[in-house]
Design a protein around this motif. Structure first.
Motif, PDB file in Angstrom:
ATOM      1  N   ASP A  99       0.909  -0.989   0.069  1.00  0.00           N
ATOM      2  CA  ASP A  99       0.134  -0.081   0.043  1.00  0.00           C
ATOM      3  C   ASP A  99       0.943   1.122   0.255  1.00  0.00           C
ATOM      4  O   ASP A  99       0.232   2.179  -0.046  1.00  0.00           O
ATOM      5  CB  ASP A  99      -0.928  -0.047   1.012  1.00  0.00           C
ATOM      6  CG  ASP A  99      -0.272  -0.042   2.587  1.00  0.00           C
ATOM      7  OD1 ASP A  99       0.949   0.083   2.528  1.00  0.00           O
ATOM      8  OD2 ASP A  99      -0.906  -0.239   3.604  1.00  0.00           O
ATOM      9  N   VAL A 146       0.885 -10.799  -2.419  1.00  0.00           N
ATOM     10  CA  VAL A 146       0.349  -9.502  -1.829  1.00  0.00           C
ATOM     11  C   VAL A 146      -1.090  -9.135  -2.973  1.00  0.00           C
ATOM     12  O   VAL A 146      -0.880  -9.381  -4.042  1.00  0.00           O
ATOM     13  CB  VAL A 146       1.133  -8.277  -1.974  1.00  0.00           C
ATOM     14  CG1 VAL A 146       0.290  -7.008  -1.373  1.00  0.00           C
ATOM     15  CG2 VAL A 146       2.441  -8.195  -1.169  1.00  0.00           C
ATOM     16  N   SER A 147      -2.215  -9.097  -2.180  1.00  0.00           N
ATOM     17  CA  SER A 147      -3.281  -8.800  -2.908  1.00  0.00           C
ATOM     18  C   SER A 147      -3.632  -7.416  -3.066  1.00  0.00           C
ATOM     19  O   SER A 147      -3.167  -6.519  -2.343  1.00  0.00           O
ATOM     20  CB  SER A 147      -4.582  -9.579  -2.163  1.00  0.00           C
ATOM     21  OG  SER A 147      -4.813  -9.076  -1.049  1.00  0.00           O
ATOM     22  N   GLU A 195      -3.195  -6.445   1.077  1.00  0.00           N
ATOM     23  CA  GLU A 195      -3.008  -7.397   1.992  1.00  0.00           C
ATOM     24  C   GLU A 195      -1.898  -8.542   1.637  1.00  0.00           C
ATOM     25  O   GLU A 195      -1.997  -8.814   0.826  1.00  0.00           O
ATOM     26  CB  GLU A 195      -4.540  -8.110   2.503  1.00  0.00           C
ATOM     27  CG  GLU A 195      -5.613  -7.129   2.755  1.00  0.00           C
ATOM     28  CD  GLU A 195      -6.784  -7.895   3.095  1.00  0.00           C
ATOM     29  OE1 GLU A 195      -6.782  -9.155   2.821  1.00  0.00           O
ATOM     30  OE2 GLU A 195      -7.877  -7.154   3.350  1.00  0.00           O
ATOM     31  N   GLY A 230       3.419  -7.214   6.830  1.00  0.00           N
ATOM     32  CA  GLY A 230       2.448  -6.041   6.562  1.00  0.00           C
ATOM     33  C   GLY A 230       2.256  -5.498   5.445  1.00  0.00           C
ATOM     34  O   GLY A 230       3.392  -5.541   4.528  1.00  0.00           O
ATOM     35  N   PRO A 231       1.164  -4.839   4.939  1.00  0.00           N
ATOM     36  CA  PRO A 231       1.065  -4.231   3.453  1.00  0.00           C
ATOM     37  C   PRO A 231       2.121  -2.979   3.356  1.00  0.00           C
ATOM     38  O   PRO A 231       2.354  -2.884   2.213  1.00  0.00           O
ATOM     39  CB  PRO A 231      -0.362  -3.759   3.594  1.00  0.00           C
ATOM     40  CG  PRO A 231      -0.595  -3.514   4.929  1.00  0.00           C
ATOM     41  CD  PRO A 231      -0.071  -4.618   5.699  1.00  0.00           C
ATOM     42  N   THR A 263       5.927  -5.316   2.772  1.00  0.00           N
ATOM     43  CA  THR A 263       5.979  -6.307   1.797  1.00  0.00           C
ATOM     44  C   THR A 263       6.702  -5.859   0.834  1.00  0.00           C
ATOM     45  O   THR A 263       7.458  -4.825   0.691  1.00  0.00           O
ATOM     46  CB  THR A 263       4.608  -6.628   1.236  1.00  0.00           C
ATOM     47  OG1 THR A 263       4.816  -7.947   0.439  1.00  0.00           O
ATOM     48  CG2 THR A 263       4.016  -5.557   0.492  1.00  0.00           C
ATOM     49  N   ASP A 317      -1.967 -14.762   4.309  1.00  0.00           N
ATOM     50  CA  ASP A 317      -1.531 -15.548   5.364  1.00  0.00           C
ATOM     51  C   ASP A 317      -0.787 -16.935   5.142  1.00  0.00           C
ATOM     52  O   ASP A 317       0.300 -17.114   5.770  1.00  0.00           O
ATOM     53  CB  ASP A 317      -2.706 -16.083   6.294  1.00  0.00           C
ATOM     54  CG  ASP A 317      -3.242 -14.924   7.155  1.00  0.00           C
ATOM     55  OD1 ASP A 317      -2.376 -13.740   7.227  1.00  0.00           O
ATOM     56  OD2 ASP A 317      -4.411 -14.821   7.443  1.00  0.00           O
ATOM     57  N   SER A 340      -5.457  -0.754   0.117  1.00  0.00           N
ATOM     58  CA  SER A 340      -6.262  -2.110   0.725  1.00  0.00           C
ATOM     59  C   SER A 340      -5.343  -3.293   0.582  1.00  0.00           C
ATOM     60  O   SER A 340      -5.626  -4.445   0.530  1.00  0.00           O
ATOM     61  CB  SER A 340      -7.481  -2.155   0.155  1.00  0.00           C
ATOM     62  OG  SER A 340      -7.513  -2.296  -1.366  1.00  0.00           O
TER      63      SER A 340
END
Length: 448
Positions: free
Chosen positions: A54, A115-116, A124, A104-105, A108, A127, A122
């Motif tokens: 993000d 990562v999405s 994420e 964490g976003p 990363t 997991d 947003s």
């Protein structure tokens, strides 16, 4: 054209002498569970920041100045034997799982975890992620053919294994070593799975121009001339991108059982072909390394040069057998000349078997893309900033300490620490910012 060459080679290979009879499909099988625990920290310096996750949606002043992730990977691999008979059949299969331990976003970008919604607020970090695949194989008359998903290792197409889970490629691979000192290899690959993907049919892509490659084909031979001299020749085609020829000559000169000199030459020639989706490619890249060893010590000096208005580009995470392709940089910018000094120490010679140390320093200069034109030359991609860094120079320092347990219940467990420092001048910053890296990797292979 290369498809027909591969078909002819396959036919010729199957006409050679027979190998010894295999024991059987089950009797020759091997099952291994490999656990890998990976911590990665990348600290950007001199005002640079993390652009992944993000962060990309935030103003520069609000972005994190580092990347930090910790993950655990489990890789279960089955390598079967072959059925008995004139033609033996078998199967290689793998199941892989990656687990997030800390991320964490905003931290990363290490390529340990997927990562999405990347480049959005947003974003994420998953997991976990997983992948299952395999390849059918056949063996006859000193030849082996595989079809499916696999790892590859050739000078012109190699899948990387430098993160949590290894990359995989899907296609056809064949090899023949009936002549003993002469090894033939050929391949046709059409799909790829990168480090953080659960998808086995992703597209092949060029590393630096970031262009899709519908298929990659190669054919090659390795000839062991004698006990100290070997020669490799490969030809590859990245469809509608480039044709590539490769030469390697490796000469070992022993002085005594404990000392000697090794000379290692790598040479690539790349020219655009077909629709030239990566733009005009006209590149000659080579390196020469000289390694002197004595007892526990090894000192290497290497020189590498990139000739042409384009970088040395490749398909696959590690398809670059040049001496100065190291932890962070490939030192493969157009026109770049780079030099390396490296020292290796095996502490088994000092009573600590399994412990080794490596230090290397690589410095590159003379990067030149002044002749680059978007309409005439290399298109560039997310890893490229051609036309902006004429005169760029940079250097990298790498340190590595590794210990492998030699005996007992934890035999073959390895602990490796890798530290890297990368610095460049102002022109180099547009392509790769200054960064300090720390990687801690604990790996335990368990044969089942």
């Amino acid at each position: 054209m290369l498809h027909r060459h591969a078909t002819l080679l396959c036919t010729a290979l199957l006409a050679t002498d027979t190998l010894a009879e295999p024991r059987g499909l089950i009797e020759d099988s091997q099952l291994e569970l490999r656990n890998r625990n990976f911590y990665f920290n990348g600290d950007f310096r001199n005002g640079a920041s993390n652009t992944q996750g993000d962060n990309a949606a935030r103003p520069t002043v609000e972005r994190k100045g580092y990347r930090e992730e910790w993950a655990h990977g489990m890789m279960l691999g089955l390598t079967s034997g072959y059925t008995q008979g004139a033609v033996g059949l078998g199967l290689d299969a793998h199941a892989q799982l990656g687990l997030k331990l800390d991320s964490g976003p905003g931290r990363t970008g290490t390529l340990l975890l997927p990562v999405s919604h990347n480049r959005q607020r947003s974003a994420e970090v998953a997991d976990d992620y997983s992948h299952v695949g395999g390849a059918l194989k056949a063996r006859a008359f000193a030849s082996e053919v595989k079809w499916g998903e696999m790892r590859t290792s050739t000078p012109v197409f190699t899948t990387a294994d430098s993160r949590l889970l290894p990359e995989m490629a899907t296609g056809l691979y064949l090899r023949n070593d009936a002549l003993g000192s002469l090894l033939f290899e050929g391949g046709h690959f059409t799909a790829y799975r990168d480090f953080t993907s659960s998808n086995g049919d992703g597209s092949l892509r060029t590393r630096y121009s970031d262009v899709e490659v519908r298929s990659l084909d190669f054919i090659g031979a390795t000839y062991q001339v004698n006990g100290t001299l070997s020669v490799k020749l490969f030809h590859a085609r990245a469809e509608d991108n480039w044709l590539q020829n490769y030469l390697n000559i490796n000469q070992d000169i022993p002085f005594s059982p404990a000392s000697g000199l090794n000379l290692d030459l790598h040479l690539y020639r790349s020219d655009d072909t077909g629709r030239a989706l990566s733009g005009r490619v006209d590149n000659t890249s080579w390196s020469l390394a000289s390694a002197w060893r004595h007892g526990a010590h090894r000192i290497t000096l290497a020189y590498q040069q990139i000739d042409g208005d384009t970088p040395f580009d490749y398909v696959g995470g590690l398809s670059i057998d040049l001496a100065n392709s190291v932890q962070i940089s490939d030192f493969n910018a157009p026109g770049m000349k780079s030099r390396q000094a490296r020292y290796d120490l095996n502490l088994a010679g000092y009573g600590i078997p399994g412990l080794s140390f490596m230090a290397r320093y690589v410095s590159g200069s003379n990067a030149s893309d002044a002749q680059w034109r978007p309409e005439r030359h290399y298109a560039g991609g997310p890893l490229s900033s051609y036309g902006q860094y004429d005169g760029a120079r940079w250097h990298e320092l790498d340190l590595e300490l590794r210990y492998v347990v030699q005996q007992g219940p934890a035999r073959d467990l390895s602990v490796r620490t890798r530290v890297a420092n990368y610095r460049g001048n102002q022109e180099a910053q547009v392509d790769l910012p200054d960064i300090n890296e720390v990687r801690l990797i604990v790996e335990y292979p368990l044969k089942l």
